[in-house]
Design an enzyme around this catalytic site. Structure first.
Site, short mmCIF file in Angstrom:
data_model
loop_
_atom_site.label_atom_id
_atom_site.label_comp_id
_atom_site.label_asym_id
_atom_site.label_seq_id
_atom_site.Cartn_x
_atom_site.Cartn_y
_atom_site.Cartn_z
N ALA A 23 -2.71 -1.70 -3.88
CA ALA A 23 -3.85 -0.78 -3.82
C ALA A 23 -3.37 0.55 -3.26
O ALA A 23 -2.55 0.59 -2.34
CB ALA A 23 -4.97 -1.34 -2.95
N SER A 24 -3.88 1.63 -3.82
CA SER A 24 -3.54 2.94 -3.27
C SER A 24 -4.25 3.18 -1.94
O SER A 24 -3.83 4.03 -1.16
CB SER A 24 -3.92 4.05 -4.26
OG SER A 24 -5.31 4.04 -4.53
N GLY B 43 -1.84 8.58 -3.08
CA GLY B 43 -2.19 7.57 -4.08
C GLY B 43 -3.69 7.51 -4.31
O GLY B 43 -4.15 7.27 -5.44
N THR B 44 -4.46 7.73 -3.26
CA THR B 44 -5.92 7.74 -3.39
C THR B 44 -6.38 8.86 -4.31
O THR B 44 -7.23 8.66 -5.18
CB THR B 44 -6.56 7.89 -2.00
OG1 THR B 44 -6.15 6.79 -1.18
CG2 THR B 44 -8.08 7.91 -2.09
N THR C 218 2.73 4.40 -1.38
CA THR C 218 2.60 5.26 -2.56
C THR C 218 3.90 6.05 -2.74
O THR C 218 4.78 6.03 -1.91
CB THR C 218 1.41 6.22 -2.40
OG1 THR C 218 1.59 7.01 -1.21
CG2 THR C 218 0.11 5.45 -2.26
N GLY D 233 0.80 -1.21 0.00
CA GLY D 233 0.00 0.00 0.00
C GLY D 233 0.83 1.26 0.00
O GLY D 233 0.30 2.35 0.17
N HIS E 282 -4.07 15.16 4.48
CA HIS E 282 -3.45 14.11 5.27
C HIS E 282 -2.61 14.72 6.39
O HIS E 282 -2.33 15.91 6.39
CB HIS E 282 -2.56 13.21 4.39
CG HIS E 282 -3.32 12.20 3.61
ND1 HIS E 282 -3.86 12.47 2.37
CD2 HIS E 282 -3.64 10.90 3.89
CE1 HIS E 282 -4.48 11.38 1.92
NE2 HIS E 282 -4.36 10.43 2.82
N HIS E 283 -2.18 13.85 7.29
CA HIS E 283 -1.33 14.25 8.40
C HIS E 283 0.02 14.78 7.89
O HIS E 283 0.45 14.46 6.78
CB HIS E 283 -1.09 13.07 9.35
CG HIS E 283 -0.61 11.83 8.64
ND1 HIS E 283 0.72 11.59 8.37
CD2 HIS E 283 -1.30 10.78 8.12
CE1 HIS E 283 0.84 10.44 7.73
NE2 HIS E 283 -0.36 9.93 7.57
N PHE F 247 -6.60 0.62 1.01
CA PHE F 247 -7.21 -0.67 1.32
C PHE F 247 -8.53 -0.55 2.08
O PHE F 247 -9.15 -1.56 2.37
CB PHE F 247 -6.22 -1.52 2.15
CG PHE F 247 -5.15 -2.14 1.32
CD1 PHE F 247 -5.27 -3.42 0.83
CD2 PHE F 247 -4.00 -1.42 1.01
CE1 PHE F 247 -4.29 -3.99 0.05
CE2 PHE F 247 -3.00 -1.98 0.23
CZ PHE F 247 -3.14 -3.27 -0.25
N LYS G 72 2.95 12.51 6.33
CA LYS G 72 2.87 11.87 5.01
C LYS G 72 3.83 12.57 4.06
O LYS G 72 3.74 13.78 3.84
CB LYS G 72 1.44 11.92 4.46
CG LYS G 72 1.28 11.16 3.14
CD LYS G 72 -0.18 11.04 2.75
CE LYS G 72 -0.35 10.34 1.41
NZ LYS G 72 0.19 8.96 1.40
#
Length: 237
Positions: A100-101, A145-146, A77, A75, A135-136, A103, A139
């Site tokens: 998967a970008s 990726g999502t 990215t 997972g 995001h936090h 899960f 990251k």
């Protein structure tokens, strides 16, 4: 099931907790401080590797596992320019690679909703579409990726958007992804269609990492008897 964790940050620790609660055994935890220990987990010591490391480590981690017959669920990215090489290696070695970008089951339903909405909006070019992801602050890659998956699925349907860009402004043919890093946000993604008369939005907000982690463990349970390059589409069928 014996699970090898590649990456033992916050996500790795959450995966460990969920895996143990489901009766699995964690046989190893590889991070940037002990990458040399990866050689210990060949010859059947690990049934599957779950890989949530860093972009600069993901490729080598995954390559090593596939070359040594360990199925991989990944997972991470930020390394995807090398993903075609991994997929080719997986086919060559008759291995198992699942990427998967995201899960989270909820996010993957959100992906399907995004595809359907883009199909409905494709003929209404008075609407502009953009994406915001939050995001936090820990990251490291941007966009997420999502967000990239959302953007690529929109571009497949809406021909007046030619490419995505990770900037606050662009040309009409650009699909803008605005990436924000704030506090401890696990992940929020918004797709917005705007016109002079109204807006249409769809949004997914994660409340914790547990949804992502549980999805990864469920996939790891599922792939142990499978071969090839697999995705969430295969898993959700």
């Amino acid at each position: 099931m014996n699970i090898l964790l590649l990456g033992y940050g916050k996500m790795g620790r959450t995966i460990e907790s969920i895996a143990k609660s489901r009766g699995h055994n964690i046989v190893g935890k590889i991070n940037e401080d002990n990458t040399a220990d990866l050689v210990k987990y060949t010859g059947g010591n690990a049934d599957v590797a779950i890989e949530f490391s860093q972009p600069d480590a993901a490729y080598e981690n995954i390559r090593y596992c596939i070359e040594n017959g360990i199925p991989v669920v990944s997972g991470t990215t930020g390394w995807l320019e090398k993903k075609p090489e991994i997929e080719a290696l997986c086919q060559e070695k008759d291995g198992t690679f699942f990427y998967a970008s995201n899960f989270s089951i909820g996010v993957n339903l959100f992906f399907k909703l995004n595809e359907q909405l883009a199909g409905l909006m494709k003929d209404f070019n008075e609407y502009n579409v953009d994406i915001e992801e939050i995001h936090h602050t820990e990251k490291k890659d941007a966009p997420s990726g999502t967000a990239i998956t959302l953007a690529e699925d929109i571009i497949k349907s809406i021909d007046y958007k030619k490419k995505w860009i990770n900037k606050p402004f662009g040309k009409k043919e650009d699909l803008i992804i605005n990436s924000l890093r704030e506090g401890r946000v696990p992940g929020t993604h918004t797709v917005k269609y705007s016109s002079a008369v109204d807006d249409i939005e769809i949004k997914h907000t994660a409340h914790s990492r547990e949804g992502f982690a549980k999805g990864a463990v469920l996939v790891a349970e599922w792939i142990t008897d499978k071969k090839g390059v697999l995705t969430m589409d295969n898993f959700l069928k």
